[in-house]
Enzyme design. Structure first.
Site, PDB file in Angstrom:
ATOM      1  CB  CYS A 118       3.208   1.570   1.091  1.00 66.92           C
ATOM      2  SG  CYS A 118       2.623   0.854  -0.459  1.00 66.92           S
ATOM      3  CB  CYS A 199       3.421   2.392  -3.011  1.00 65.95           C
ATOM      4  SG  CYS A 199       4.013   1.165  -1.830  1.00 65.95           S
TER       5      CYS A 199
END
Length: 276
Positions: A118, A199
């Site tokens: 992420c 993400c």
């Protein structure tokens, strides 16, 4: 009425002959004017772009082993480069290159795909060189080409052919000849997967010096990636609008100055601050 029957039979035979002649003419015209027609003697289909790289197997395997050894050693435990090559080869070998589908590449995507952390995803459009010089120098972000899938096939050309040896080394179709060619379909499929996996905070590097505009709906980012970002996983999108050297200040100006060190914006002291 034998004479009438003979005339009817003659008309019928003449009609059949004309129909056959029309079919033969249609086949001949199609072979002449349709792109990618097959040459005589079982030669490969002819296209307008460069053919498959002669050392394609060595390139793919070499990049796979190099990536696992130098960039992502943790993947080496579960990644089989030979299986990846076989899966990739069977996605296009002995196939007409205009009939490629995303499903052809699904086994490859499963074998070579891996998670991107992420806050590490960087998307780009018309900033290929700058984006990758940035990721190589900073190591803070990753583009699709910095993943195993993208790294193995970046800058490589390939396509299949119905005739032996099943791979066309002479020419491959351009996107203008057929959109569903092996290279285009691969990058669209890989780009969709890369976007779906993003993400956290996502970075996007666009080219602000293009007259047509930095965002192009026809680009892979504009037509595929942006629509496959998951709003439940992506918390923020930061857009970097890059300009040519001489434009506004930007995070990658030092990288641009490496290429143009004599530009006035690359001097240690701006001209306005220089002493006479």
């Amino acid at each position: 009425m034998p004479g009438s029957r003979r005339r009817q039979r003659g008309v019928l035979l003449a009609g059949i002959a004309l129909l056959l002649a029309a079919l033969v003419l249609a086949v001949v015209l199609a072979s002449v004017f349709m792109p990618g027609r097959e040459a005589a003697g079982g030669q490969p289909l002819r296209w307008q772009d460069r053919g498959t790289a002669r050392s394609l197997r060595e390139i793919v395997l070499g990049r796979c082993y190099s990536y696992l050894a130098e960039r992502h050693p943790a993947l080496g435990r579960d990644t089989d480069c030979l299986k990846i090559w076989e899966s990739f080869k069977y996605a296009f070998i002995y196939k007409n290159p205009c009939n490629t589908t995303a499903e052809d590449y699904q086994p490859l995507m499963e074998l070579a795909g891996h998670p991107i952390p992420c806050n590490k995803s960087l998307f780009w459009s018309k900033t290929n060189d700058l984006a990758h010089r940035y990721t190589k120098s900073s190591h803070n972000l990753l583009t699709l080409e910095d993943s195993l899938l993208g790294y193995m096939f970046d800058g490589v050309s390939w396509c299949g052919d119905p005739s032996a040896p099943g791979i066309n080394y002479e020419s491959c179709p351009k996107r203008s000849e057929c959109e569903s060619n092996p290279v285009s379909v691969f990058w669209k499929t890989a780009s969709k997967r890369f976007a779906e996996a993003a993400c956290g905070v996502v970075q996007v590097m666009l080219n602000g010096s293009i007259e047509a505009g930095a965002f192009r709906s026809s680009s892979i980012f504009g037509s595929i990636e942006v629509f496959n970002l998951n709003p439940n996983k992506v918390s923020e999108i930061q857009i970097w609008l890059m300009h040519d050297i001489g434009g506004p200040q930007r995070p990658v100006q030092l990288l641009q100055c490496v290429r143009t060190p004599d530009h006035q914006d690359c001097r240690l002291c701006p001209s306005s601050m220089e002493t006479p």
